[in-house]
Design an enzyme around this catalytic site. Structure first.
Site, PDB file in Angstrom:
ATOM      1  CB  SER A  98     -68.331   5.502  -7.585  1.00  0.00           C
ATOM      2  OG  SER A  98     -67.338   5.141  -8.477  1.00  0.00           O
ATOM      3  CG  ASP A 200     -71.741   5.621 -14.742  1.00  0.00           C
ATOM      4  OD1 ASP A 200     -70.846   5.765 -15.121  1.00  0.00           O
ATOM      5  OD2 ASP A 200     -72.389   5.203 -13.444  1.00  0.00           O
ATOM      6  CG  HIS A 230     -69.988   7.398 -12.082  1.00  0.00           C
ATOM      7  ND1 HIS A 230     -70.464   6.049 -12.056  1.00  0.00           N
ATOM      8  CD2 HIS A 230     -69.169   7.678 -11.154  1.00  0.00           C
ATOM      9  CE1 HIS A 230     -69.567   5.459 -10.996  1.00  0.00           C
ATOM     10  NE2 HIS A 230     -68.760   6.336 -10.319  1.00  0.00           N
TER      11      HIS A 230
END
Length: 256
Positions: A98, A200, A230
């Site tokens: 991320s 996600d 995610h």
């Protein structure tokens, strides 16, 4: 809060067995902790790679403290980590989740690493998000995470250590970092693994191809994890991802 038995702190794992002269910097996501990338580190340490996972600037404190951090503080943090690893190791790799994925791409664009793996990387959000965040951070400084972290496996989601709110100012800084990274993608030439969870909700899976089509790397591996959301390293496909990342890095010093 952190669930009992969960180690959310930074780590520096020595290689198990014969060291191969490599080190990897493992970078967590926004409001997360090194816990979410530790499975990757453990898989790499088992292959003879030193694995280091720092707390990014503003993390490990309060949401209010994180809200005061600029994206340049994150860049300074990861730059210093790579410089320190370079002093001790022949090869330095980086993998990030991320926010950590954006920082990974930035490091690769600056040719600071020998290979990189970007996981669940939010290269861009929908068009309305940047404006909403830019204005909303003055009205609503904290956004509650109603569903917790974006993890498909319920048990993994329950024990996952993360801030319970998202500072709006921090999302604004992440959006500023996205712009910097997008402008530099053509400078990414290191071998690159791009992985993304198919479920996600935080960063659309289309980000995977957007990254792949923009970089200049001659060696690109793509990995879509069908059963995960995610935070893939601790989700259902975590073992598969960790094995793929370990395979990628332990062969990345060979010619592409």
């Amino acid at each position: 809060m952190t669930a009992p038995g969960v180690d959310a702190g930074p780590f520096d794992l020595a290689p198990r067995g014969a060291a191969n002269g490599s080190a990897v910097l493992c970078l967590h996501g926004l409001t997360g902790t090194p816990y979410e990338v530790r499975p990757l580190a453990e898989a790499l340490a088992a292959r003879g790679v030193r694995a280091r996972g720092p707390l990014l600037a503003g993390h490990g404190e309060s949401p209010e403290a994180l809200a005061r951090v600029a994206y340049t503080d994150w860049l300074d943090c990861v730059r210093a980590e790579v410089v320190a690893l370079r002093r001790e190791h022949e090869r330095v790799f980086v993998c990030g989740l991320s926010l950590g994925g954006l920082l990974t791409l930035w490091l690769a664009a600056n040719q600071a690493v020998d290979a990189a793996a970007a996981i669940g990387t939010p290269l861009r959000f929908g068009r309305a998000v940047p404006l909403a965040i830019a204005l909303g951070r003055f009205v609503r400084p904290m956004l509650p995470k109603a569903r917790g972290s974006d993890i498909a496996d319920e048990a993994a989601r329950e024990r996952h250590p993360s801030m319970r709110v998202m500072p709006t100012a921090s999302v604004h800084q992440l959006i500023r970092l996205q712009r910097v990274v997008r402008r530099s993608l053509r400078d990414v030439r290191a071998p690159l693994l791009i992985a993304h969870g198919a479920l996600d909700r935080t960063a659309k899976p289309a980000n995977l191809e957007a990254i792949a089509s923009a970089v200049s790397s001659t060696r690109i591996e793509r990995l879509e994890l069908e059963a995960s959301a995610h935070v893939v390293p601790v989700d259902r496909d975590g073992p598969h991802l960790c094995a793929a990342v370990a395979d990628f890095f332990t062969s990345a010093h060979a010619p592409a």
